[in-house]
Design an enzyme around this catalytic site. Structure first.
Site, PDB file in Angstrom:
ATOM      1  N   GLY A  36      43.130  68.298 -62.496  1.00  0.00           N
ATOM      2  CA  GLY A  36      43.581  69.558 -61.914  1.00  0.00           C
ATOM      3  C   GLY A  36      44.191  69.388 -60.537  1.00  0.00           C
ATOM      4  O   GLY A  36      44.524  68.293 -60.105  1.00  0.00           O
ATOM      5  N   LEU A  38      47.161  70.464 -59.687  1.00  0.00           N
ATOM      6  CA  LEU A  38      48.371  69.799 -60.182  1.00  0.00           C
ATOM      7  C   LEU A  38      49.494  69.782 -59.147  1.00  0.00           C
ATOM      8  O   LEU A  38      49.624  70.694 -58.342  1.00  0.00           O
ATOM      9  CB  LEU A  38      48.853  70.514 -61.450  1.00  0.00           C
ATOM     10  CG  LEU A  38      47.801  70.613 -62.567  1.00  0.00           C
ATOM     11  CD1 LEU A  38      48.356  71.389 -63.754  1.00  0.00           C
ATOM     12  CD2 LEU A  38      47.333  69.231 -63.008  1.00  0.00           C
ATOM     13  N   GLU A  40      53.776  67.921 -58.553  1.00  0.00           N
ATOM     14  CA  GLU A  40      54.976  67.576 -59.339  1.00  0.00           C
ATOM     15  C   GLU A  40      54.816  66.297 -60.153  1.00  0.00           C
ATOM     16  O   GLU A  40      55.441  66.138 -61.195  1.00  0.00           O
ATOM     17  CB  GLU A  40      56.184  67.420 -58.413  1.00  0.00           C
ATOM     18  CG  GLU A  40      56.773  68.760 -58.012  1.00  0.00           C
ATOM     19  CD  GLU A  40      57.747  68.598 -56.865  1.00  0.00           C
ATOM     20  OE1 GLU A  40      58.535  67.635 -56.898  1.00  0.00           O
ATOM     21  OE2 GLU A  40      57.701  69.428 -55.937  1.00  0.00           O
ATOM     22  N   GLY A  41      53.974  65.373 -59.631  1.00  0.00           N
ATOM     23  CA  GLY A  41      53.735  64.142 -60.401  1.00  0.00           C
ATOM     24  C   GLY A  41      53.156  64.476 -61.779  1.00  0.00           C
ATOM     25  O   GLY A  41      53.619  63.962 -62.803  1.00  0.00           O
ATOM     26  N   HIS A  42      52.167  65.386 -61.806  1.00  0.00           N
ATOM     27  CA  HIS A  42      51.592  65.781 -63.099  1.00  0.00           C
ATOM     28  C   HIS A  42      52.643  66.460 -63.972  1.00  0.00           C
ATOM     29  O   HIS A  42      52.695  66.248 -65.174  1.00  0.00           O
ATOM     30  CB  HIS A  42      50.440  66.780 -62.892  1.00  0.00           C
ATOM     31  CG  HIS A  42      49.244  66.235 -62.197  1.00  0.00           C
ATOM     32  ND1 HIS A  42      48.840  66.664 -60.958  1.00  0.00           N
ATOM     33  CD2 HIS A  42      48.346  65.291 -62.575  1.00  0.00           C
ATOM     34  CE1 HIS A  42      47.742  66.025 -60.604  1.00  0.00           C
ATOM     35  NE2 HIS A  42      47.423  65.175 -61.555  1.00  0.00           N
ATOM     36  N   SER A 218      46.631  64.713 -55.735  1.00  0.00           N
ATOM     37  CA  SER A 218      45.869  65.946 -55.490  1.00  0.00           C
ATOM     38  C   SER A 218      45.112  65.854 -54.183  1.00  0.00           C
ATOM     39  O   SER A 218      44.946  66.831 -53.465  1.00  0.00           O
ATOM     40  CB  SER A 218      44.883  66.195 -56.625  1.00  0.00           C
ATOM     41  OG  SER A 218      45.561  66.183 -57.851  1.00  0.00           O
TER      42      SER A 218
END
Ligand code: PAF
Length: 240
Positions: A36, A38, A40-42, A218
């Site tokens: 969680g 989140l 931009e990478g996720h 994160s």
């Protein structure tokens, strides 16, 4: 334009049922495991999953099994509602958010493995120390987990390998997508999938950086401007 709300699933049996019914309809499933908060990478992992499969499941689960008692489990950032808004904004959206409460809860008692209160101090502890609700099986990738981050975080990779195995068994995806930012983690998961014969294709995506060059994470949410500057300096020294 925002996409439709993803289906929210918290129960592992329901999750498995959904996956099996989709696969029975000929759909392929991509899994993007996350803890969680989140960024931009996720979101780029989700876009990769869209390229590979018909449907995408994002798991959001802060895994107590990969934190040692001295680590930041109790302060790990979380924002489920914000995460759902971000997931709706990704082109194509996502189909399911799997957000289980406690994947180490086998229904035996209330004091076990998971994000729980310890007996004495009342602080949040990881299941590594409490023993847990009958959880005693860990997946270890013995050689690869030892070096680099494994030296300072001795329980981290067994926790990751174990929870990823559990997620694979529950979601039963065709493809799983991870960021190569966590390079050792990515190599460990690839090796585990090979060694244990999971029928899952593991994809690694290149890392995403913020404008100042820091890799997106994160935990960056907790860095002060000073800390960010220090992180960048460490990287510059490492490069030179
Ligand atoms: O990279 C992460 O966010 C976590 O280690 C993972 C793979 C979701 C397992 O908890």
């Amino acid at each position: 334009m925002a996409n439709k709300d993803p289906l929210m699933i918290t129960d592992k049996d329901e999750m498995r049922k959904w996956s099996r019914s989709m696969r029975a309809q000929g759909k392929t499933i991509g899994l993007v495991p996350t803890m969680g908060y989140l960024h931009e990478g996720h979101l780029s992992l989700i876009q990769e999953s869209h390229k590979q499969t018909h449907l995408t499941v994002v798991s959001i689960y802060i895994n107590p099994g990969q934190f040692s008692p001295t680590e930041d489990l109790s302060t790990y950032p979380s924002d489920l509602l914000g995460d759902i808004q971000k997931l709706k904004s990704v082109p194509g959206g996502v189909d399911v958010v799997f957000n289980p409460k406690n994947l180490y809860d086998y229904g035996n008692n209330d004091n076990g493995c998971g994000v729980g209160l310890d007996q004495e101090g009342g602080k949040v502890v990881s299941c590594v120390e409490t023993g847990g609700m009958g959880h005693e099986t860990w997946v270890r990738v013995e050689r690869l987990e030892k070096d680099l981050c494994g030296k300072s975080r001795p329980v981290f990779f067994r926790g990751v390998a174990t929870i990823v195995t559990k997620l694979f068994n529950i979601v039963e995806p065709d493809v799983a997508v991870f960021g190569k930012k966590d390079y050792q983690q990515w190599r460990i998961i690839k090796r585990m999938v090979r060694d244990l014969d999971f029928g899952i294709k593991v994809i690694g995506t290149e890392l995403a950086r913020d404008d100042d060059g820091l890799a997106k994470s994160s935990r960056n949410a907790r860095l002060s401007p000073d800390d960010r500057q220090k992180q960048r300096m460490v990287k510059m020294i490492a490069k030179s």
